[in-house]
Motif scaffolding. Structure first.
Motif, PDB file in Angstrom:
ATOM      1  N   ALA A 130      33.494  74.060  32.956  1.00 19.89           N
ATOM      2  CA  ALA A 130      32.146  73.934  33.492  1.00 19.89           C
ATOM      3  C   ALA A 130      32.170  73.145  34.791  1.00 19.89           C
ATOM      4  CB  ALA A 130      31.234  73.255  32.476  1.00 19.89           C
TER       5      ALA A 130
ATOM      6  N   LYS B 216      28.507  77.409  34.452  1.00 21.71           N
ATOM      7  CA  LYS B 216      28.003  76.841  33.218  1.00 21.71           C
ATOM      8  C   LYS B 216      28.508  77.649  32.030  1.00 21.71           C
ATOM      9  CE  LYS B 216      23.626  75.662  35.493  1.00 21.71           C
ATOM     10  NZ  LYS B 216      22.147  75.864  35.445  1.00 21.71           N
ATOM     11  N   PRO B 217      28.563  77.047  30.859  1.00 16.17           N
ATOM     12  CA  PRO B 217      28.944  77.827  29.680  1.00 16.17           C
ATOM     13  C   PRO B 217      28.076  79.061  29.463  1.00 16.17           C
ATOM     14  CG  PRO B 217      29.072  75.504  29.171  1.00 16.17           C
ATOM     15  CD  PRO B 217      28.465  75.608  30.546  1.00 16.17           C
TER      16      PRO B 217
ATOM     17  N   SER C  64      34.152  76.985  29.793  1.00 15.98           N
ATOM     18  CA  SER C  64      34.233  76.019  28.715  1.00 15.98           C
ATOM     19  C   SER C  64      33.549  74.721  29.107  1.00 15.98           C
ATOM     20  CB  SER C  64      35.689  75.750  28.333  1.00 15.98           C
ATOM     21  OG  SER C  64      36.408  75.195  29.421  1.00 15.98           O
ATOM     22  N   SER C  65      33.092  73.994  28.099  1.00 20.05           N
ATOM     23  CA  SER C  65      32.423  72.721  28.328  1.00 20.05           C
ATOM     24  C   SER C  65      33.420  71.632  28.657  1.00 20.05           C
ATOM     25  CB  SER C  65      31.599  72.318  27.110  1.00 20.05           C
ATOM     26  OG  SER C  65      30.614  73.289  26.826  1.00 20.05           O
TER      27      SER C  65
END
Length: 118
Positions: free
Chosen positions: A14, A86-87, A117-118
């Motif tokens: 992210a 962003k995810p 992914s975060s």
């Protein structure tokens, strides 16, 4: 036969960036517009961005200010620069080209996976 091939997808954290490319081969009588769609699991395919041959762009509200679509004037190619990912951007991204004198022909790529992914 017209074929569109996407590249540039992958896994990114992210906040990171990716640049998608789409190259077209074959005969297209006239290119009217180029663009990108995406489809996340369990969701309908949605418009991400389009660009006309004249350079007019259109973006989904969710990507405005983060994504930039562009095209190559010397080749039938379209790009999508994706920043601050962003995810929720995770999806399969599909290239498309609208061709024909009256825009009657649509061509689609096979898609490229973008995972954020975060």
């Amino acid at each position: 036969q017209v074929q569109l091939v996407e590249s540039g997808g992958g896994l990114v954290q992210a906040g990171g960036s990716l640049r998608l490319s789409c190259a077209a081969s074959g005969s297209i009588f006239r290119v009217n517009a180029l663009g990108w769609y995406r489809q996340a699991p369990g969701k309908q395919r949605e418009l991400v961005a389009t660009i006309t041959t004249g350079g007019t762009t259109n973006y989904a509200d969710s990507v405005k200010g983060r994504f930039t679509i562009s095209r190559d004037n010397t080749k039938i190619m379209v790009y999508l620069q994706m920043n601050r990912l962003k995810p929720d951007d995770t999806a399969v991204y599909y290239c498309y080209i609208r061709g024909g004198l009256w825009g009657q022909n649509d061509y689609w790529g096979q898609g490229t996976q973008v995972t954020v992914s975060s």
